[in-house]
Design an enzyme around this catalytic site. Structure first.
Site, mmCIF file in Angstrom:
data_model
loop_
_atom_site.group_PDB
_atom_site.id
_atom_site.type_symbol
_atom_site.label_atom_id
_atom_site.label_comp_id
_atom_site.label_asym_id
_atom_site.label_seq_id
_atom_site.Cartn_x
_atom_site.Cartn_y
_atom_site.Cartn_z
ATOM 1 N N HIS A 55 20.105 -2.590 141.419
ATOM 2 C CA HIS A 55 19.231 -2.554 140.439
ATOM 3 C C HIS A 55 18.101 -3.417 140.890
ATOM 4 O O HIS A 55 18.169 -4.579 141.253
ATOM 5 C CB HIS A 55 19.946 -2.782 138.916
ATOM 6 N N ASP A 81 24.477 3.854 135.637
ATOM 7 C CA ASP A 81 24.525 5.144 135.950
ATOM 8 C C ASP A 81 25.986 5.739 136.790
ATOM 9 O O ASP A 81 26.235 6.778 137.042
ATOM 10 C CB ASP A 81 23.335 5.823 136.947
HETATM 11 N N1 CMC Z 1 22.530 1.739 148.776
HETATM 12 C C1 CMC Z 1 22.270 1.170 149.956
HETATM 13 N N2 CMC Z 1 21.367 0.167 149.968
HETATM 14 C C2 CMC Z 1 20.674 -0.135 149.060
HETATM 15 C C3 CMC Z 1 20.858 0.436 147.976
HETATM 16 C C4 CMC Z 1 21.657 1.347 147.612
HETATM 17 N N3 CMC Z 1 21.880 1.958 146.425
HETATM 18 N N4 CMC Z 1 20.146 -0.395 146.953
HETATM 19 C C5 CMC Z 1 19.338 -0.921 147.732
HETATM 20 N N5 CMC Z 1 19.745 -0.998 148.853
HETATM 21 C C6 CMC Z 1 19.075 -2.106 149.977
HETATM 22 C C7 CMC Z 1 17.861 -1.374 150.295
HETATM 23 O O1 CMC Z 1 17.920 -0.751 151.517
HETATM 24 C C8 CMC Z 1 17.116 -3.041 150.828
HETATM 25 O O2 CMC Z 1 18.023 -3.435 152.122
HETATM 26 P P1 CMC Z 1 17.039 -4.452 153.029
HETATM 27 O O3 CMC Z 1 16.745 -5.677 152.328
HETATM 28 O O4 CMC Z 1 17.929 -4.531 154.221
HETATM 29 O O5 CMC Z 1 15.805 -3.431 153.288
HETATM 30 C C9 CMC Z 1 17.747 -4.013 149.608
HETATM 31 O O6 CMC Z 1 19.045 -3.382 149.136
HETATM 32 C C10 CMC Z 1 16.771 -4.200 148.271
HETATM 33 O O7 CMC Z 1 16.630 -2.594 148.015
HETATM 34 P P2 CMC Z 1 15.080 -2.247 147.180
HETATM 35 O O8 CMC Z 1 14.964 -1.058 147.340
HETATM 36 O O9 CMC Z 1 14.232 -3.019 147.905
HETATM 37 O O10 CMC Z 1 15.631 -2.683 145.859
HETATM 38 P P3 CMC Z 1 14.571 -2.268 144.571
HETATM 39 O O11 CMC Z 1 14.919 -3.324 143.688
HETATM 40 O O12 CMC Z 1 13.235 -1.738 145.049
HETATM 41 O O13 CMC Z 1 15.253 -0.757 144.236
HETATM 42 C C11 CMC Z 1 16.920 0.753 143.237
HETATM 43 C C12 CMC Z 1 16.237 -0.675 143.117
HETATM 44 C C13 CMC Z 1 17.676 0.691 141.895
HETATM 45 C C14 CMC Z 1 15.738 1.701 143.174
HETATM 46 C C15 CMC Z 1 17.843 0.654 144.383
HETATM 47 O O14 CMC Z 1 18.873 -0.316 144.254
HETATM 48 C C16 CMC Z 1 18.318 2.172 144.597
HETATM 49 O O15 CMC Z 1 17.914 3.268 145.220
HETATM 50 N N6 CMC Z 1 19.639 2.532 144.187
HETATM 51 C C17 CMC Z 1 20.285 3.663 143.944
HETATM 52 C C18 CMC Z 1 19.493 4.518 142.970
HETATM 53 C C19 CMC Z 1 20.189 4.313 141.487
HETATM 54 O O16 CMC Z 1 21.189 4.060 141.461
HETATM 55 N N7 CMC Z 1 19.152 4.028 140.616
HETATM 56 C C20 CMC Z 1 19.517 3.977 139.350
HETATM 57 C C21 CMC Z 1 19.023 2.547 138.740
HETATM 58 S S1 CMC Z 1 19.978 2.125 137.124
HETATM 59 C C22 CMC Z 1 19.104 3.354 136.134
HETATM 60 C C23 CMC Z 1 17.732 2.911 135.832
HETATM 61 O O17 CMC Z 1 17.628 1.999 134.858
HETATM 62 O O18 CMC Z 1 16.702 3.589 136.362
#
Ligand code: CMC
Length: 428
Positions: A307, A364
């Site tokens: 998140h 989710d």
């Molecule tokens: N699986 C594997 N690796 C992950 C995941 C995941 N679900 N989420 C983040 N990472 C890794 C990412 O690859 C990165 O690694 P590194 O530092 O080595 O490059 C690190 O964790 C940070 O990730 P980020 O993408 O920079 O984090 P963000 O804050 O930009 O993204 C997120 C947050 C929710 C989009 C992301 O965690 C994600 O894609 N999760 C899966 C989709 C999901 O469940 N979304 C629902 C969010 S809750 C409902 C809502 O309110 O929308």
């Protein structure tokens, strides 16, 4: 504490005002910084940028705290109702008994939609995703309520649009589902409460009697409360930014629905179930899928994990995990993908990759399992999220408009070509 921050650029130091919220969150106000220094701030994905001051929802991602208007989400999920929470978010206070009764009955009186909506619905192919149908039907309301396009409406007129929107949203959502099923639409029943009415519009058929199951109704109400607001996330920021151009409430909310649709945001609940089904069909080897999630060359991500703001736990996920067990027990549903989900969670919580990156189950991860148990089909999950998030979007739109906030317009750092002369087609 000093109430200014200093930034030095090219040897020149600028004093910038510091501002502090009611929970002691501090921010540097950079509004005038470019005018002073000629420099902008760059923050891809707005990871550290506050876009507004808001009195609606407080969230502390490190401590796993979520409060609507000061009330902890745990208390609201246990003891209130969705419409009570909607009133709280939109108008700022818990409604007294009479106010709530009036609010509920106003909403009941506006659930019916213009019959011409059915013609619009007929125009969609049956495989249309219900989120696309939902956002279209919301925008279409501007044609039925053209006065709502007027930007400077009185509070009373805006309140009527708000009531209409909350009232009609379940009708649109359920009709989008009926379209998908190829079934006749079911009209709203004002004898039922908000969730009961939605459920009967979803599941009643002309050939059968339908009675709302109180366990299903209660579980749905709780899920909607848990989704009702989440401060400046992608869809809410979209609602605010669209609304900041003085676009109508309908247009702004419809934009929010579209922003929510993506799999990294509200679409994650659909993606989680599809992922769990794939893992199960693939033999249930959770280690293999964990490996894929960690492999930087593999686009697979563990959906429902991670998140932007929660870096300890998502308080909503805690409540939903317990609710999933309770609802499945109460309904006597055995869902093998619940075991896959629990297995994945257990592994991820002790896996160094997930621990290092502070990746925990989000709202989710378990919500789809409850929706499935309630009989709601996968493609409707994000629509359910939209139904829940509606009061939050409305509250944020209303707050933004009442504060007279300026139009949202970020800047950029241009990285394209420098000036060059046009070359006519014959010479290229
Ligand atoms: N699986 C594997 N690796 C992950 C995941 C995941 N679900 N989420 C983040 N990472 C890794 C990412 O690859 C990165 O690694 P590194 O530092 O080595 O490059 C690190 O964790 C940070 O990730 P980020 O993408 O920079 O984090 P963000 O804050 O930009 O993204 C997120 C947050 C929710 C989009 C992301 O965690 C994600 O894609 N999760 C899966 C989709 C999901 O469940 N979304 C629902 C969010 S809750 C409902 C809502 O309110 O929308």
């Amino acid at each position: 504490m000093s109430n200014t921050a200093q930034i030095t650029v090219d040897g020149n130091t600028y004093d910038l005002p510091l501002t502090e919220g009611s929970e002691q969150e501090k921010a540097i106000d950079i509004g005038a910084f470019r005018a002073q220094s000629g420099v902008i701030t760059l923050d891809r994905g707005f990871k550290n940028t506050g876009s507004c001051e808001s009195g609606i929802t407080f969230l502390d991602g490190e401590k796993g705290i979520l409060r609507y208007r000061g009330y902890p989400i745990e208390q609201l999920a246990d003891d209130s109702t969705f419409l009570e929470v909607a009133h709280l978010l939109i108008y700022g206070e818990l409604p007294g008994k009479d106010v709530l009764t009036n609010f509920e009955s106003d909403i009941s009186r506006h659930t019916l939609v213009n019959e011409d909506i059915k013609k619009i619905l007929d125009g969609f192919p049956s495989n249309a995703h219900p989120m696309g149908v939902l956002s279209s039907l919301i925008t279409a309301q501007t044609a039925f309520y053209p006065l709502s396009l007027e930007p400077n409406r009185s509070q009373e007129e805006n309140d009527l649009s708000i009531i209409r929107l909350i009232a009609k949203m379940p009708t649109f959502a359920a009709w989008a589902f009926k379209k998908k099923m190829g079934h006749p639409v079911v009209y709203p029943s004002n004898k039922l409460n908000y969730c009961g009415n939605f459920l009967q519009m979803m599941f009643a058929l002309p050939s059968e009697d339908y009675e709302v199951d109180p366990i299903v109704e209660k579980a749905l109400d709780k899920l909607l409360i848990l989704h009702a607001d989440h401060e400046q996330n992608c869809s809410t920021s979209t609602v605010r930014i669209v609304g900041s151009s003085q676009a109508s409430l309908w247009a702004s909310i419809s934009a929010g629905v579209n922003a929510l649709w993506g799999p990294l945001h509200g679409g994650a609940n659909q993606a989680v179930i599809e992922m769990l089904e794939n893992i199960k069909a693939d033999g249930g080897d959770t280690k293999k899928w964990m490996g894929k999630a960690k492999d930087k060359d593999d686009p697979f991500r563990l959906m429902g994990f991670g998140h932007r703001v929660y870096k300890n736990f998502d308080p909503r996920a805690k409540i939903i995990k317990k609710a999933a067990d309770d609802v499945l027990d109460a309904l006597g549903v055995v869902d093998p993908i619940l075991d896959v989900a629990k297995g994945l969670e257990e592994e991820a919580l002790s896996d160094q990759y997930f621990v290092d990156r502070k990746l925990y189950p989000n709202v989710d991860f378990y919500s789809g399992i409850i929706y499935r148990a309630l009989g709601i089909p996968t493609e409707m999950f994000t629509v359910m999220f939209a139904l829940g998030r509606l009061p939050g979007w409305i509250a944020q739109w209303k707050e933004m408009r009442e504060k007279g906030e300026p139009i949202g317009r970020p800047r950029q750092v241009y990285t394209g070509a420098n000036e060059r002369d046009y070359v006519s087609l014959s010479k290229r």
